[in-house]
Design a protein around this motif. Structure first.
Motif, PDB file in Angstrom:
ATOM      1  N   ALA A  36      19.474  42.204  46.749  1.00 43.70           N
ATOM      2  CA  ALA A  36      20.415  42.262  47.873  1.00 43.70           C
ATOM      3  C   ALA A  36      21.809  42.540  47.323  1.00 43.70           C
ATOM      4  CB  ALA A  36      20.402  40.944  48.642  1.00 43.70           C
ATOM      5  N   PRO A  37      22.664  43.214  48.087  1.00 47.63           N
ATOM      6  CA  PRO A  37      24.023  43.503  47.599  1.00 47.63           C
ATOM      7  C   PRO A  37      24.806  42.218  47.339  1.00 47.63           C
ATOM      8  CG  PRO A  37      23.500  44.813  49.547  1.00 47.63           C
ATOM      9  CD  PRO A  37      22.411  43.799  49.422  1.00 47.63           C
ATOM     10  N   PHE A  38      25.631  42.238  46.309  1.00 42.74           N
ATOM     11  CA  PHE A  38      26.532  41.120  46.036  1.00 42.74           C
ATOM     12  C   PHE A  38      27.743  41.229  46.958  1.00 42.74           C
ATOM     13  CE2 PHE A  38      24.309  41.614  41.955  1.00 42.74           C
ATOM     14  CZ  PHE A  38      23.930  40.303  41.708  1.00 42.74           C
ATOM     15  N   VAL A  39      28.229  40.080  47.418  1.00 43.47           N
ATOM     16  CA  VAL A  39      29.413  40.055  48.287  1.00 43.47           C
ATOM     17  C   VAL A  39      30.416  39.043  47.739  1.00 43.47           C
ATOM     18  CG1 VAL A  39      28.160  40.758  50.357  1.00 43.47           C
ATOM     19  CG2 VAL A  39      28.349  38.325  49.809  1.00 43.47           C
ATOM     20  N   GLY A  50      29.849  35.161  47.602  1.00 42.53           N
ATOM     21  CA  GLY A  50      28.417  34.880  47.668  1.00 42.53           C
ATOM     22  C   GLY A  50      28.006  33.854  46.623  1.00 42.53           C
ATOM     23  N   LEU A  51      26.851  33.239  46.833  1.00 43.89           N
ATOM     24  CA  LEU A  51      26.411  32.141  45.973  1.00 43.89           C
ATOM     25  C   LEU A  51      26.351  32.544  44.505  1.00 43.89           C
ATOM     26  CD1 LEU A  51      25.326  29.273  45.604  1.00 43.89           C
ATOM     27  CD2 LEU A  51      23.031  30.155  46.106  1.00 43.89           C
ATOM     28  N   ILE A  52      25.646  33.633  44.192  1.00 43.57           N
ATOM     29  CA  ILE A  52      25.470  34.027  42.786  1.00 43.57           C
ATOM     30  C   ILE A  52      26.779  34.523  42.199  1.00 43.57           C
ATOM     31  CG2 ILE A  52      24.343  35.694  41.272  1.00 43.57           C
ATOM     32  CD1 ILE A  52      21.822  35.341  42.874  1.00 43.57           C
ATOM     33  N   ALA A  53      27.529  35.315  42.966  1.00 43.79           N
ATOM     34  CA  ALA A  53      28.820  35.809  42.468  1.00 43.79           C
ATOM     35  C   ALA A  53      29.743  34.648  42.133  1.00 43.79           C
ATOM     36  CB  ALA A  53      29.466  36.715  43.509  1.00 43.79           C
ATOM     37  N   ARG A  54      29.788  33.658  43.008  1.00 45.41           N
ATOM     38  CA  ARG A  54      30.653  32.491  42.785  1.00 45.41           C
ATOM     39  C   ARG A  54      30.158  31.657  41.605  1.00 45.41           C
ATOM     40  NH1 ARG A  54      30.122  30.729  47.467  1.00 45.41           N
ATOM     41  NH2 ARG A  54      28.750  28.945  47.107  1.00 45.41           N
ATOM     42  N   GLN A  55      28.845  31.519  41.505  1.00 44.12           N
ATOM     43  CA  GLN A  55      28.264  30.714  40.424  1.00 44.12           C
ATOM     44  C   GLN A  55      28.549  31.338  39.059  1.00 44.12           C
ATOM     45  OE1 GLN A  55      24.184  29.633  41.170  1.00 44.12           O
ATOM     46  NE2 GLN A  55      23.756  29.196  39.029  1.00 44.12           N
ATOM     47  N   LEU A  58      27.875  43.369  41.268  1.00 42.20           N
ATOM     48  CA  LEU A  58      28.703  42.323  40.670  1.00 42.20           C
ATOM     49  C   LEU A  58      29.215  42.867  39.345  1.00 42.20           C
ATOM     50  CD1 LEU A  58      29.733  39.404  40.905  1.00 42.20           C
ATOM     51  CD2 LEU A  58      27.747  38.678  39.581  1.00 42.20           C
ATOM     52  N   VAL A  59      30.528  43.031  39.233  1.00 44.41           N
ATOM     53  CA  VAL A  59      31.096  43.676  38.054  1.00 44.41           C
ATOM     54  C   VAL A  59      31.863  42.665  37.208  1.00 44.41           C
ATOM     55  CG1 VAL A  59      31.252  45.946  39.119  1.00 44.41           C
ATOM     56  CG2 VAL A  59      33.151  44.365  39.351  1.00 44.41           C
TER      57      VAL A  59
END
Length: 396
Positions: A186-189, A192-197, A220-221
């Protein structure tokens, strides 16, 4: 935002002298982590009045405290320093308040204390309300500026002004940087949970000056100086921890590039590595652009690549089974080191089926997969077909 001035029309009995309160405010501020005494504006006078009248804070006083809290946020005063200033002012002012030091103070000390502490509590809560309101606005503004900076940085807009804006985030674009780009199912936003983590996990190791993490076009860059390559290794490790058993993610890593324009090139290389990995169904989860240079060379001249694919592989369309089974056989054959038995195992077919298809390809195209020179042309054509999406692209 300015601090409003509470009316000087005070009610109640004789209060502490203004000079005494002003001197006390100066002393308290000097002992409270250097926080400006101006942020106590009117508070000690209110305490003095409450100690006599036991009245609740007025609407004007509540408005003034809210404004002071907002002003403190604008000045960058930490909330703990503001709270410390007001609580320190409360206990240090206590023995000087007229309602405490009067001749009959013993009988009134408990009710006075209750009124004073209630006033202090109201003051601190109202300060916090004003502080947090402005702080939320500041956070939203910073998020907006950061989002705009990331978009401009990876799109290559405002190249001339990017270096100055980058300093806000601790980046020196004159250095060589490397970009890693992760893609998930799924696209990162943003947020978002994973991006923030992942971003939160990187911060204790490298701070905000050695890594910029954000989202761009669903990816996610992570941008890191070349000299701190450990940042990218940790980025990949944190992604693996965040996804757990889910292996649907991949990371493309660009080559080191200098300057603001170099960031764009490294990002495009990272994104290109992801695209190549997807097109060719490469098994690696971490795809490095420097290891995929030959594929990047093929992609640079799409017209020539399409011409090669059409010239060599177009005859495969004429078979009853279509081009795809034969194309898949060639791909598996080259991936298995040109060993028919291994190819058969990968395709879950018999060895005779593989050898029949290879002969059929030779008859149709004139290129034999077991001839080194002809095999090279076939292999490049197969890779090109995968990179441009042939034959699906042609038939769509």
């Amino acid at each position: 935002m300015t601090v409003t001035t509470v009316s000087q029309q005070r009610r109640g009995a004789q209060l502490a002298a203004p000079d005494e309160l002003a001197a006390l405010a100066t002393k308290i501020a000097a002992e409270a982590d250097g926080t400006s005494g101006e942020l106590l504006d009117g508070y000690l006078q209110t305490l003095a009045e409450v100690s006599v009248s036991r009245r609740p804070p007025s609407d004007d006083e509540l408005r003034q405290w809210r404004d002071i809290g907002a002003r403190a946020a604008e000045l960058g005063v930490p909330m703990r320093s503001l709270v410390n200033l007001y609580l320190r002012a409360t206990w240090q002012a206590w023995p000087h308040l007229p309602g405490v030091r009067g001749p009959d103070a013993t009988e009134r000390i408990c009710p006075v204390g209750e009124s004073i502490m209630r006033t202090a509590d109201t003051a601190v809560m109202t300060l916090a309300e004003g502080y947090e309101e402005v702080q939320r606005w500041i956070v939203r503004r910073e998020e907006s500026l950061r989002r705009e900076f990331i978009d401009d940085l990876f799109d290559g807009r405002d190249i001339g002004g990017l270096a100055e804006r980058a300093e806000r985030y601790g980046l020196h674009l004159g250095w060589a940087h490397v970009v890693a780009a992760a893609r998930g199912a799924a696209p990162f936003v943003d947020g978002g949970l994973i991006a923030r983590q992942v971003e939160t996990a990187l911060r204790p190791h490298f701070g905000t000056r050695d890594a910029l993490v954000g989202t761009k076009d669903g990816l996610l860059v992570c941008l890191a100086p070349q000299r701190h390559r450990a940042v990218l290794d940790e980025f990949v490790r944190q992604l693996s921890l965040a996804f757990g058993a889910d292996t649907s993610w991949r990371v493309g890593i660009g080559r080191p590039q200098s300057g603001a324009g170099g960031v764009v090139r490294s990002f495009e290389q990272a994104r290109g590595a992801l695209e190549i990995g997807s097109r060719l169904s490469l098994p690696e989860q971490v795809l490095r652009a420097r290891e995929l240079l030959v594929y990047q060379v093929l992609r640079r001249d799409t017209a020539a690549l399409s011409e090669l694919v059409t010239e060599v592989l177009e005859p495969l369309r004429t078979t009853r089974m279509g081009a795809e089974p034969l194309l898949n056989t060639l791909s598996a054959y080259f991936d298995s080191g040109s060993v028919a038995t291994v190819t058969a195992q990968r395709l879950h077919v018999g060895v005779r089926t593989v050898t029949y298809r290879l002969r059929r390809i030779r008859d149709l195209t004139g290129y034999a997969a077991d001839d080194p020179r002809q095999a090279f042309t076939l292999h490049v054509a197969v890779l090109g077909a995968q990179l441009i999406g042939w034959p699906k692209q042609e038939s769509s």
